[in-house]
Motif scaffolding. Structure first.
Motif, PDB file in Angstrom:
ATOM      1  N   PRO A   3       0.838  -1.204   0.000  1.00 19.76           N
ATOM      2  CA  PRO A   3       0.000   0.000   0.000  1.00 19.76           C
ATOM      3  C   PRO A   3       0.869   1.248   0.000  1.00 19.76           C
ATOM      4  CG  PRO A   3       0.153  -0.904   2.199  1.00 19.76           C
ATOM      5  CD  PRO A   3       0.860  -1.869   1.291  1.00 19.76           C
ATOM      6  N   PRO A   4       0.304   2.376  -0.429  1.00 21.32           N
ATOM      7  CA  PRO A   4       1.082   3.618  -0.375  1.00 21.32           C
ATOM      8  C   PRO A   4       1.266   4.080   1.065  1.00 21.32           C
ATOM      9  CG  PRO A   4      -1.171   4.068  -1.029  1.00 21.32           C
ATOM     10  CD  PRO A   4      -1.028   2.577  -1.002  1.00 21.32           C
ATOM     11  N   VAL A   5       2.400   4.679   1.320  1.00 22.21           N
ATOM     12  CA  VAL A   5       2.666   5.274   2.629  1.00 22.21           C
ATOM     13  C   VAL A   5       2.179   6.715   2.592  1.00 22.21           C
ATOM     14  CG1 VAL A   5       4.465   5.951   4.249  1.00 22.21           C
ATOM     15  CG2 VAL A   5       4.609   3.747   3.071  1.00 22.21           C
ATOM     16  N   ILE A   6       1.339   7.082   3.554  1.00 20.21           N
ATOM     17  CA  ILE A   6       0.657   8.367   3.521  1.00 20.21           C
ATOM     18  C   ILE A   6       1.223   9.282   4.602  1.00 20.21           C
ATOM     19  CG2 ILE A   6      -1.593   9.500   3.699  1.00 20.21           C
ATOM     20  CD1 ILE A   6      -2.821   6.691   3.103  1.00 20.21           C
ATOM     21  N   PRO A   7       1.883  10.362   4.226  1.00 19.21           N
ATOM     22  CA  PRO A   7       2.311  11.325   5.253  1.00 19.21           C
ATOM     23  C   PRO A   7       1.083  11.928   5.935  1.00 19.21           C
ATOM     24  CG  PRO A   7       3.404  11.725   3.143  1.00 19.21           C
ATOM     25  CD  PRO A   7       2.283  10.770   2.878  1.00 19.21           C
ATOM     26  N   ALA A   8       1.170  12.121   7.238  1.00 20.36           N
ATOM     27  CA  ALA A   8       0.022  12.657   7.976  1.00 20.36           C
ATOM     28  C   ALA A   8       0.514  13.589   9.070  1.00 20.36           C
ATOM     29  CB  ALA A   8      -0.809  11.522   8.579  1.00 20.36           C
ATOM     30  N   GLY A   9      -0.249  14.658   9.306  1.00 21.73           N
ATOM     31  CA  GLY A   9       0.097  15.625  10.336  1.00 21.73           C
ATOM     32  C   GLY A   9      -0.823  15.536  11.537  1.00 21.73           C
ATOM     33  N   LEU A  10      -0.557  16.361  12.514  1.00 16.68           N
ATOM     34  CA  LEU A  10      -1.248  16.317  13.798  1.00 16.68           C
ATOM     35  C   LEU A  10      -2.761  16.476  13.654  1.00 16.68           C
ATOM     36  CD1 LEU A  10      -1.295  16.325  16.895  1.00 16.68           C
ATOM     37  CD2 LEU A  10      -0.687  18.751  16.824  1.00 16.68           C
ATOM     38  N   GLU A  11      -3.212  17.349  12.802  1.00 16.99           N
ATOM     39  CA  GLU A  11      -4.643  17.635  12.669  1.00 16.99           C
ATOM     40  C   GLU A  11      -5.312  16.819  11.572  1.00 16.99           C
ATOM     41  OE1 GLU A  11      -6.035  19.401  14.924  1.00 16.99           O
ATOM     42  OE2 GLU A  11      -4.119  19.940  15.836  1.00 16.99           O
ATOM     43  N   ASP A  12      -4.603  15.902  10.985  1.00 17.74           N
ATOM     44  CA  ASP A  12      -5.152  15.113   9.873  1.00 17.74           C
ATOM     45  C   ASP A  12      -6.347  14.284  10.368  1.00 17.74           C
ATOM     46  OD1 ASP A  12      -5.591  13.222   7.782  1.00 17.74           O
ATOM     47  OD2 ASP A  12      -3.524  13.539   7.093  1.00 17.74           O
ATOM     48  N   PRO A  13      -7.531  14.470   9.776  1.00 12.37           N
ATOM     49  CA  PRO A  13      -8.704  13.712  10.240  1.00 12.37           C
ATOM     50  C   PRO A  13      -8.583  12.212  10.004  1.00 12.37           C
ATOM     51  CG  PRO A  13      -9.212  14.935   8.237  1.00 12.37           C
ATOM     52  CD  PRO A  13      -7.872  15.425   8.702  1.00 12.37           C
ATOM     53  N   ARG A  14      -7.695  11.797   9.122  1.00 11.26           N
ATOM     54  CA  ARG A  14      -7.509  10.357   8.890  1.00 11.26           C
ATOM     55  C   ARG A  14      -6.899   9.663  10.104  1.00 11.26           C
ATOM     56  NH1 ARG A  14      -4.301  10.947   3.295  1.00 11.26           N
ATOM     57  NH2 ARG A  14      -3.283  12.466   4.663  1.00 11.26           N
ATOM     58  N   LEU A  15      -6.341  10.438  11.023  1.00  4.93           N
ATOM     59  CA  LEU A  15      -5.766   9.872  12.245  1.00  4.93           C
ATOM     60  C   LEU A  15      -6.731   9.887  13.420  1.00  4.93           C
ATOM     61  CD1 LEU A  15      -2.145  11.346  12.184  1.00  4.93           C
ATOM     62  CD2 LEU A  15      -3.052   9.326  11.027  1.00  4.93           C
ATOM     63  N   ASP A  16      -7.974  10.286  13.182  1.00  5.43           N
ATOM     64  CA  ASP A  16      -8.917  10.449  14.292  1.00  5.43           C
ATOM     65  C   ASP A  16      -9.115   9.156  15.075  1.00  5.43           C
ATOM     66  OD1 ASP A  16      -9.226  13.109  13.765  1.00  5.43           O
ATOM     67  OD2 ASP A  16     -11.210  12.934  12.838  1.00  5.43           O
ATOM     68  N   ASP A  17      -9.094   8.011  14.410  1.00  7.30           N
ATOM     69  CA  ASP A  17      -9.276   6.753  15.138  1.00  7.30           C
ATOM     70  C   ASP A  17      -8.174   6.545  16.168  1.00  7.30           C
ATOM     71  OD1 ASP A  17     -11.580   6.090  13.762  1.00  7.30           O
ATOM     72  OD2 ASP A  17     -10.494   5.025  12.186  1.00  7.30           O
ATOM     73  N   TYR A  18      -6.985   7.023  15.869  1.00  4.68           N
ATOM     74  CA  TYR A  18      -5.860   6.848  16.790  1.00  4.68           C
ATOM     75  C   TYR A  18      -5.958   7.765  18.008  1.00  4.68           C
ATOM     76  CZ  TYR A  18      -3.571   3.705  13.570  1.00  4.68           C
ATOM     77  OH  TYR A  18      -3.270   2.606  12.782  1.00  4.68           O
ATOM     78  N   ARG A  19      -6.847   8.740  17.962  1.00 12.55           N
ATOM     79  CA  ARG A  19      -7.053   9.595  19.131  1.00 12.55           C
ATOM     80  C   ARG A  19      -7.800   8.850  20.243  1.00 12.55           C
ATOM     81  NH1 ARG A  19      -5.463  14.323  16.491  1.00 12.55           N
ATOM     82  NH2 ARG A  19      -6.055  14.312  14.281  1.00 12.55           N
ATOM     83  N   HIS A  20      -8.265   7.629  19.942  1.00 13.55           N
ATOM     84  CA  HIS A  20      -9.002   6.814  20.915  1.00 13.55           C
ATOM     85  C   HIS A  20      -8.211   5.585  21.362  1.00 13.55           C
ATOM     86  CE1 HIS A  20     -12.739   9.090  20.160  1.00 13.55           C
ATOM     87  NE2 HIS A  20     -12.344   9.102  18.897  1.00 13.55           N
TER      88      HIS A  20
END
Length: 268
Positions: A3-20
């Protein structure tokens, strides 16, 4: 194809699951569990028993885990973010810079364990500390137990800290909730497993003098309260591990390991 590796920042909504990540109830409601640490995630991906939803890696972890990233399924998202951003997203320091979200399997039934052919299984009652749950699984895997049976008030083997302490053994060693307790012990006995209860109570047989069975369910309880009287009443044999230097007991995972090793020696 990786799969592609996706750069992500602090406010990226794609990381919202990891906030839990620190919210077990939220994860359970979603049917997910979290794996933490490079070795654990490497084993999770290589084992392929669990569908991996996504990985969240620090930049350093991504460089070190190229083979693991290449091995994940094409529909698994791989997010890479600076270590500080990762820590801020999850709310605490992920010192190895590596997390995975994976689908939680349905709970297995007791009779789905390989009881008829097992030389040993471990049965726990009231063991809820995640380090102790992880330690029980790690020792069971290392010493040849065919599975674990979790009685009342036991911790979740798929809790992040339990998985990490077990070195991913909770993802590999079969386990099942006991169900009706202590009646589940009769199910084990009918499968040909003698119930060997570990207890420091006076009057037990020394492990080193006991006539150990060739096939056994090693029954252990929480540190402090130990096994309930109802569980002890179902035991075929009560054994104690002789103590020295004024010590009165061992950590529950250590005690189980000592007994499993003694059973293995009995089998030769």
């Amino acid at each position: 194809m990786a799969p592609p590796v996706i750069p992500a920042g602090l406010e990226d909504p794609r990381l919202d699951d990891y906030r839990h990540v620190g919210d077990p109830a939220w994860l359970l409601a979603r049917g997910w569990f979290v794996a933490e640490g490079r070795l654990v995630v490497e084993r999770l991906v290589a084992d392929r028993r669990h569908r991996v939803h996504s990985l969240l890696l620090s930049e350093a972890a991504a460089r070190a885990m190229v083979r693991t990233v290449d091995a994940v399924a094409p529909d698994t998202a791989v997010y890479v973010t600076p270590q500080k951003a990762m820590n801020a997203v999850v709310g605490f320091n992920i010192h190895r810079g590596c997390l995975a979200l994976a689908e939680r399997p349905a709970a297995a039934a007791l009779d789905s364990l390989p009881l008829a052919t097992a030389s040993a299984v471990v049965v726990a009652e009231g063991v809820n500390n995640p380090d102790n749950i992880g330690g029980l699984f790690r020792n069971a895997a290392a010493l040849g137990a065919a599975g674990l049976v979790l009685g009342p008030d036991c911790g979740d083997p798929l809790y992040r800290k339990a998985i990490r302490t077990s070195m991913a053994a909770t993802l590999r060693v079969p386990w099942a909730p006991a169900g009706a307790w202590p009646d589940a012990l009769e199910t084990l006995r009918r499968a040909g497993l003698a119930i060997v209860a570990a207890t420091p109570a006076p009057g037990t047989v020394s492990l080193y003098e006991a006539d150990l069975p060739s096939r056994a369910a090693v029954l252990v309880g929480a540190e402090g309260p130990g096994l309930s009287e109802a569980a002890l009443a179902k035991a075929d044999l009560r054994v104690g591990i002789p103590m020295h230097a004024g010590m009165d007991s061992l950590n529950v995972a250590t005690a189980a390991a000592v007994i499993l090793a003694a059973l293995a020696a009995r089998r030769g």
